[in-house]
Design a protein around this motif. Structure first.
Motif, short mmCIF file in Angstrom:
data_model
loop_
_atom_site.label_atom_id
_atom_site.label_comp_id
_atom_site.label_asym_id
_atom_site.label_seq_id
_atom_site.Cartn_x
_atom_site.Cartn_y
_atom_site.Cartn_z
N MET A 1 40.52 50.14 50.51
CA MET A 1 40.96 49.03 49.65
C MET A 1 41.26 47.82 50.53
N PRO A 2 41.08 46.60 49.97
CA PRO A 2 41.48 45.41 50.74
C PRO A 2 42.93 45.55 51.18
N VAL A 3 43.19 45.18 52.41
CA VAL A 3 44.50 45.47 52.99
C VAL A 3 45.63 44.84 52.19
N ASN B 1 52.12 35.19 51.55
CA ASN B 1 51.16 35.72 50.59
C ASN B 1 49.76 35.20 50.87
N THR B 2 49.66 33.95 51.33
CA THR B 2 48.35 33.40 51.71
C THR B 2 47.78 34.16 52.90
N ALA B 3 48.64 34.48 53.86
CA ALA B 3 48.19 35.27 55.02
C ALA B 3 47.67 36.63 54.57
N ARG B 4 48.37 37.26 53.65
CA ARG B 4 47.91 38.55 53.12
C ARG B 4 46.55 38.41 52.46
N SER B 5 46.37 37.38 51.66
CA SER B 5 45.09 37.17 50.98
C SER B 5 43.97 36.92 51.98
N ALA B 6 44.27 36.17 53.04
CA ALA B 6 43.26 35.89 54.05
C ALA B 6 42.79 37.18 54.72
N LEU B 7 43.74 38.02 55.11
CA LEU B 7 43.38 39.27 55.77
C LEU B 7 42.60 40.19 54.85
N SER B 8 42.88 40.10 53.55
CA SER B 8 42.16 40.95 52.59
C SER B 8 40.68 40.64 52.56
N CYS B 9 40.31 39.45 53.01
CA CYS B 9 38.88 39.07 53.02
C CYS B 9 38.10 39.83 54.09
N ILE B 10 38.78 40.29 55.14
CA ILE B 10 38.05 40.84 56.28
C ILE B 10 38.53 42.24 56.70
N ILE B 11 39.56 42.76 56.03
CA ILE B 11 40.10 44.06 56.45
C ILE B 11 40.20 45.00 55.26
N VAL B 12 39.65 46.19 55.41
CA VAL B 12 39.77 47.25 54.42
C VAL B 12 40.43 48.45 55.08
N ILE B 13 41.49 48.92 54.46
CA ILE B 13 42.21 50.10 54.96
C ILE B 13 42.39 51.07 53.81
N VAL C 1 51.58 49.86 50.77
CA VAL C 1 52.61 49.60 51.78
C VAL C 1 52.71 48.10 52.05
N VAL C 2 51.57 47.41 52.07
CA VAL C 2 51.59 45.96 52.28
C VAL C 2 52.26 45.28 51.09
N CYS C 3 51.96 45.73 49.89
CA CYS C 3 52.61 45.17 48.70
C CYS C 3 54.12 45.39 48.77
N ARG C 4 54.53 46.57 49.23
CA ARG C 4 55.96 46.85 49.36
C ARG C 4 56.59 45.95 50.42
N PHE C 5 55.87 45.70 51.51
CA PHE C 5 56.37 44.82 52.56
C PHE C 5 56.59 43.41 52.02
N LEU C 6 55.62 42.91 51.25
CA LEU C 6 55.75 41.57 50.67
C LEU C 6 56.93 41.50 49.70
N LYS C 7 57.14 42.56 48.95
CA LYS C 7 58.28 42.58 48.05
C LYS C 7 59.59 42.53 48.84
N GLY C 8 59.63 43.27 49.94
CA GLY C 8 60.81 43.23 50.79
C GLY C 8 61.04 41.86 51.39
N ALA C 9 59.94 41.21 51.80
CA ALA C 9 60.05 39.87 52.37
C ALA C 9 60.59 38.88 51.34
N PHE C 10 60.16 39.04 50.10
CA PHE C 10 60.65 38.17 49.03
C PHE C 10 62.15 38.35 48.83
N GLU C 11 62.60 39.60 48.85
CA GLU C 11 64.02 39.88 48.64
C GLU C 11 64.89 39.35 49.79
N LEU C 12 64.31 39.24 50.98
CA LEU C 12 65.07 38.75 52.12
C LEU C 12 65.30 37.25 52.08
N LYS C 13 64.47 36.54 51.31
CA LYS C 13 64.55 35.08 51.29
C LYS C 13 65.44 34.63 50.14
N PRO C 14 66.38 33.74 50.39
CA PRO C 14 67.24 33.24 49.31
C PRO C 14 66.44 32.39 48.34
#
Length: 363
Positions: free
Chosen positions: A139-141, A124-136, A146-159
């Motif tokens: 909107m901030p990336v 999540n910190t990496a996502r926030s960092a990229l949002s400072c310099i990337i707009v797609i 799709v990025v939010c959905r990816f992070l949700k998927g990553a959360f579900e993968l972790k016990p």
């Protein structure tokens, strides 16, 4: 709770850095095809920490004086965390010949995928960092669906983490600190370790806040029953229209061996000829300069370990959970706990800090 009152009373009164605590040291990281030190592009200020953010704003056409204000919206600790992921992003882009400020959405997702072995918080910190310099898509990336959905998927993968299902008993540590007495007979190292731990418990403050305590007359107000530190800088809970409460160190008369005020007085007297500035905590060895959060974390971790706390499970920051839980169980009003710790709502306390107290065998 024989000695937990040393924590409760305050609420009622309204060297070398150790490994394992820095952002870079906290997790193992997937090694990209090109190391940071091998990539000239990665060392470029274009995408390297604060200069990377400045470069992004320069490309947007903002003047220097406006950029200076914008970059100050990130505190130094946040900038330090973001720099780790800017460097990783630079390496990733260099290896794939990607323009770091104008990648595709797929490029960003591929980069985040390389970080899946890290904790969700790090991702999540990496996502926030990229949002400072990337707009797609305008909107901030990090806010892209799709990025939010990816992070949700990553959360579900972790016990779920088993850490902090409960918390250690404050009395166990206070009983140990009683053996560190009298204060005048302690070495500077022992006195420092004792004071750091007592203040962490009594104030329920973060290490960052304790490291900002200033003993000059402008910021330290002394009385017979308490010392009041007015903070000279912003801390994590600082926000507009919210006056950060002072840090109060009370006298604890029931037991002088664990009285935080007596320990503080001895420490200030002992270090007055050693210190180079007015910051309270200094290193225990020459040249006796102010210390960082990693050093204080090591001090507290050492005391917890000496006291028999399982430090593989409970980290130095757990003093906030332990102290606030002990205060709540001692019937201290919740409003007082929230104010002292700097929490804006009871939900924060109940969700993250209020824990079942376990003994050593349960840990």
């Amino acid at each position: 709770m024989a000695h937990a009152g040393v924590v409760h009373q305050n609420l009622a009164d309204a060297d070398q850095p150790a490994s394992g605590y820095g952002v870079e040291e906290r997790e193992s990281v997937v090694t990209p095809p090109i190391r940071v030190e091998d990539s000239q592009y990665a060392r470029s200020p274009e995408v390297n920490g604060l200069p990377g953010i400045r470069e992004y704003y320069r490309k947007q056409g903002f003047p220097q004086h406006v950029t200076d204000v914008l970059v100050n919206s990130w505190r130094p600790s946040t900038q330090k965390q973001y720099t780790v992921y800017f460097r990783k992003w630079a390496v990733f882009c260099s290896a794939r010949k990607i323009a770091p400020f104008s990648p595709s959405l797929n490029n960003v997702l591929e980069f985040l995928y390389t970080l899946l072995n890290l904790s969700y918080s790090s991702l999540n910190t990496a996502r926030s960092a990229l949002s400072c310099i990337i707009v797609i898509d305008k909107m901030p990336v990090g806010q892209h669906p799709v990025v939010c959905r990816f992070l949700k998927g990553a959360f579900e993968l972790k016990p779920p983490s088993a850490r902090y299902y409960g918390i250690w008993d404050v009395n166990q540590v206070l009983q140990f600190l009683k053996t560190f007495s009298p204060n005048k007979c302690l070495s500077l190292k022992e006195l420092t370790y004792k004071l750091a731990t007592l203040l962490a418990l009594v104030t329920i403050q973060r290490k960052q806040t304790l490291l900002q305590l200033d003993i000059s007359n402008e910021y330290l107000k002394k009385s017979r029953d308490e010392y009041i530190f007015v903070l000279s800088k912003h801390v994590k809970q600082s926000r507009p229209n919210y006056p950060v409460p002072p840090v109060i160190i009370p006298r604890y008369t029931p037991d002088s061996d664990i009285c935080p005020l007596l320990c503080l007085e001895e420490y200030i007297e002992r270090t007055q000829d050693l210190r180079h500035d007015n910051v309270l905590f200094i290193s225990t060895i020459k040249p006796y300069k102010s210390v960082g959060a990693q050093t204080m974390a090591r001090w507290i971790k050492t005391v917890l370990e000496w006291a028999g706390i399982d430090v593989t499970l409970f980290k130095p920051h757990s003093t906030r959970q332990a102290a606030s839980t002990a205060a709540f169980k001692a019937a201290i009003p919740l409003d007082e706990i929230l104010k002292k710790a700097g929490w804006s709502s009871a939900k924060t306390f109940r969700r993250f800090y209020f824990k079942h107290v376990v003994d050593e065998t349960e840990c």
